[in-house]
Design a protein around this motif. Sequence first.
Motif, PDB file in Angstrom:
ATOM      1  N   ASN A 156      -5.623  17.341 -10.960  1.00 26.21           N
ATOM      2  CA  ASN A 156      -7.016  17.008 -11.271  1.00 26.21           C
ATOM      3  C   ASN A 156      -7.201  15.533 -11.652  1.00 26.21           C
ATOM      4  N   PHE A 157      -6.159  14.738 -11.492  1.00 22.69           N
ATOM      5  CA  PHE A 157      -6.262  13.296 -11.768  1.00 22.69           C
ATOM      6  C   PHE A 157      -6.912  12.633 -10.548  1.00 22.69           C
ATOM      7  N   CYS A 158      -8.226  12.817 -10.429  1.00 23.99           N
ATOM      8  CA  CYS A 158      -8.940  12.454  -9.199  1.00 23.99           C
ATOM      9  C   CYS A 158      -9.122  10.956  -9.011  1.00 23.99           C
ATOM     10  N   ILE A 159      -8.883  10.174 -10.061  1.00 19.80           N
ATOM     11  CA  ILE A 159      -8.861   8.717  -9.894  1.00 19.80           C
ATOM     12  C   ILE A 159      -7.867   8.347  -8.795  1.00 19.80           C
ATOM     13  N   ALA A 160      -6.769   9.090  -8.718  1.00 18.58           N
ATOM     14  CA  ALA A 160      -5.738   8.796  -7.721  1.00 18.58           C
ATOM     15  C   ALA A 160      -6.276   8.975  -6.304  1.00 18.58           C
ATOM     16  N   HIS A 161      -7.123   9.983  -6.097  1.00 19.96           N
ATOM     17  CA  HIS A 161      -7.732  10.161  -4.766  1.00 19.96           C
ATOM     18  C   HIS A 161      -8.595   8.952  -4.407  1.00 19.96           C
ATOM     19  N   ARG A 162      -9.390   8.515  -5.363  1.00 18.54           N
ATOM     20  CA  ARG A 162     -10.243   7.355  -5.099  1.00 18.54           C
ATOM     21  C   ARG A 162      -9.410   6.110  -4.807  1.00 18.54           C
ATOM     22  N   GLN A 163      -8.334   5.943  -5.548  1.00 18.99           N
ATOM     23  CA  GLN A 163      -7.463   4.787  -5.343  1.00 18.99           C
ATOM     24  C   GLN A 163      -6.816   4.818  -3.955  1.00 18.99           C
ATOM     25  N   ILE A 164      -6.334   5.975  -3.551  1.00 24.36           N
ATOM     26  CA  ILE A 164      -5.715   6.105  -2.223  1.00 24.36           C
ATOM     27  C   ILE A 164      -6.723   5.761  -1.138  1.00 24.36           C
ATOM     28  N   SER A 165      -7.973   6.181  -1.320  1.00 21.45           N
ATOM     29  CA  SER A 165      -8.992   5.966  -0.286  1.00 21.45           C
ATOM     30  C   SER A 165      -9.265   4.484  -0.042  1.00 21.45           C
ATOM     31  N   ILE A 166      -9.078   3.635  -1.073  1.00 17.43           N
ATOM     32  CA  ILE A 166      -9.382   2.214  -0.951  1.00 17.43           C
ATOM     33  C   ILE A 166      -8.575   1.568   0.167  1.00 17.43           C
ATOM     34  N   SER A 167      -7.313   1.964   0.298  1.00 15.05           N
ATOM     35  CA  SER A 167      -6.429   1.321   1.272  1.00 15.05           C
ATOM     36  C   SER A 167      -5.993   2.270   2.385  1.00 15.05           C
ATOM     37  N   THR A 168      -6.848   3.242   2.682  1.00 20.82           N
ATOM     38  CA  THR A 168      -6.571   4.180   3.776  1.00 20.82           C
ATOM     39  C   THR A 168      -7.670   4.089   4.830  1.00 20.82           C
ATOM     40  N   LYS A 169      -7.269   4.055   6.089  1.00 23.83           N
ATOM     41  CA  LYS A 169      -8.220   4.140   7.190  1.00 23.83           C
ATOM     42  C   LYS A 169      -8.154   5.575   7.709  1.00 23.83           C
ATOM     43  N   TYR A 170      -9.225   6.339   7.493  1.00 23.97           N
ATOM     44  CA  TYR A 170      -9.195   7.769   7.769  1.00 23.97           C
ATOM     45  C   TYR A 170      -9.535   8.109   9.213  1.00 23.97           C
ATOM     46  N   SER A 171      -8.914   9.187   9.667  1.00 22.08           N
ATOM     47  CA  SER A 171      -9.293   9.840  10.920  1.00 22.08           C
ATOM     48  C   SER A 171      -9.614  11.292  10.577  1.00 22.08           C
ATOM     49  N   LEU A 172     -10.158  12.024  11.532  1.00 23.91           N
ATOM     50  CA  LEU A 172     -10.507  13.424  11.267  1.00 23.91           C
ATOM     51  C   LEU A 172      -9.277  14.283  10.998  1.00 23.91           C
ATOM     52  N   LYS A 173      -8.105  13.826  11.445  1.00 21.17           N
ATOM     53  CA  LYS A 173      -6.871  14.601  11.274  1.00 21.17           C
ATOM     54  C   LYS A 173      -6.088  14.179  10.032  1.00 21.17           C
ATOM     55  N   PHE A 217       0.803  -1.215   0.000  1.00 21.79           N
ATOM     56  CA  PHE A 217       0.000   0.000   0.000  1.00 21.79           C
ATOM     57  C   PHE A 217       0.843   1.277   0.000  1.00 21.79           C
ATOM     58  N   GLU A 218       2.001   1.271   0.658  1.00 21.71           N
ATOM     59  CA  GLU A 218       2.849   2.462   0.656  1.00 21.71           C
ATOM     60  C   GLU A 218       3.367   2.750  -0.752  1.00 21.71           C
ATOM     61  N   GLU A 219       3.819   1.705  -1.443  1.00 16.27           N
ATOM     62  CA  GLU A 219       4.289   1.885  -2.820  1.00 16.27           C
ATOM     63  C   GLU A 219       3.155   2.351  -3.722  1.00 16.27           C
ATOM     64  N   ALA A 220       1.958   1.817  -3.476  1.00 19.32           N
ATOM     65  CA  ALA A 220       0.792   2.222  -4.270  1.00 19.32           C
ATOM     66  C   ALA A 220       0.507   3.705  -4.087  1.00 19.32           C
ATOM     67  N   HIS A 221       0.491   4.156  -2.836  1.00 20.35           N
ATOM     68  CA  HIS A 221       0.185   5.560  -2.558  1.00 20.35           C
ATOM     69  C   HIS A 221       1.241   6.482  -3.172  1.00 20.35           C
ATOM     70  N   GLU A 222       2.472   6.019  -3.192  1.00 15.20           N
ATOM     71  CA  GLU A 222       3.541   6.809  -3.804  1.00 15.20           C
ATOM     72  C   GLU A 222       3.270   7.017  -5.295  1.00 15.20           C
ATOM     73  N   CYS A 223       2.784   5.962  -5.968  1.00 15.46           N
ATOM     74  CA  CYS A 223       2.431   6.082  -7.399  1.00 15.46           C
ATOM     75  C   CYS A 223       1.300   7.070  -7.608  1.00 15.46           C
ATOM     76  N   PHE A 224       0.270   6.953  -6.787  1.00 17.39           N
ATOM     77  CA  PHE A 224      -0.888   7.830  -6.952  1.00 17.39           C
ATOM     78  C   PHE A 224      -0.520   9.282  -6.633  1.00 17.39           C
ATOM     79  N   ARG A 225       0.348   9.468  -5.636  1.00 15.13           N
ATOM     80  CA  ARG A 225       0.812  10.816  -5.299  1.00 15.13           C
ATOM     81  C   ARG A 225       1.632  11.410  -6.452  1.00 15.13           C
TER      82      ARG A 225
END
Length: 410
Positions: A66-83, A50-58
């Motif tokens: 504006n390549f917003c597919i990358a945001h969606r891809q990052i969200s798949i393997s991220t556990k979000y907090s409010l911060k 997942f770290e290597e994946a996020h590096e590609c999307f970043r």
Amino acid sequence: MALNNLGNLLRDENKFEQAVECFKSAIKHQPKLLPVYNNLGSLYQNQGKFEEAHECFRSALKINPNFCIAHRQISISTKYSLKNKHFDEMKNKILEKNLSKDQIMDLSFALGKAFDDVKDYEKSFQFYLAGNKIKRESYEYSIEDDISYFQSIKNIFSSDFFKNIDDLGFKDSTPIFVLGMPRSGTSLVEQILSSHSDVYGAGELGDLSFLINKNFSSEGKINFSTLKIKDKINLKKIGSEYVSSIKRFSNNTKHITDKAINNFQFIGLIKLCLPNAKIIHCVRDSKDTCLSIFKNFFAGFIPYAYDLKEMGLYFNLYKDLMDHWNNVLPSFICNISYEDLVMDQKENTKKILNFCNLKWDDNCMQFHKNNRPIVTASLAQARRPIYKDSLKAWERYKSELKPLIEVLKL
């Protein structure tokens, strides 16, 4: 683009390491080609990197914010907090003017996931609804076509149809079909099975669909009306071609799994062509299944997935057809409840292995340590030990799911 295309072909053949090298080479030759970063990042996610994946999307977002597919891809393997910084980044991004519909759609699915993680279910559903609405407006689909198609399957594959079929088909026992609705636990079951030393997990294969379209397609639609029970040679040939085809993935394991979920439509034909195959049918609560579908953007074309009413009607068709198969071919199918599997992993793993004539393997209890690539929407979840978070998840969205609940046959 040639290296990128080759990488896609290698990925589709489960040659993942070679595909990674192709995508890396493509980036060296064309460092600003956004689809390559997306393809490489997706492949890393499939592999649990997942770290290597996020590096590609970043990297893709640095080239084009504006390549917003990358945001969606990052969200798949991220556990979000409010911060979470990426959460804030997306909330600001979606407020920008001049975003295209597709960009809003990608951000909406990603923000739906993020707000779900922080338990703001009202905002989460608003974003999921917006993303699904945009996707649904992008293609034509009529549930009436599926209603007619499913009825035709039941009419042709009747109980009388299966009398005197003992000498039909290719008798090989290599295939294990893991099927059901999307998000019903099929990835989890395949991950458990593929952790066994005698099983290779091949993922969602198109081999059976290809052979069915080759033999039973009319005017672009599958039509089984030409199927003749007396055509023993062709039925055996279809089974033989299928087994030969999937053995390209592994020629030295006892079993190979095929997790193409739409195979539930073809159980009757599987019985005729591959009578010794095993079928594991994954069953999950209808509301939890449909909600989970609604929360995901699928790589493949699943036309009923982006509208709650259509999804409910399709689920009814699926359940009705599976009831039919269980009635006419009762001993051919092993039904595994997702809820039962989560509550008692060992007992239900034994049930799966016994049905497949496999000896106990402790690795099946440690399925989350299996490093095989997972090319489905469950790529993050199937790498976790058994968890119970998703049981009765629909209750968090009870009021929002009224259009779905009203049409589901509970």
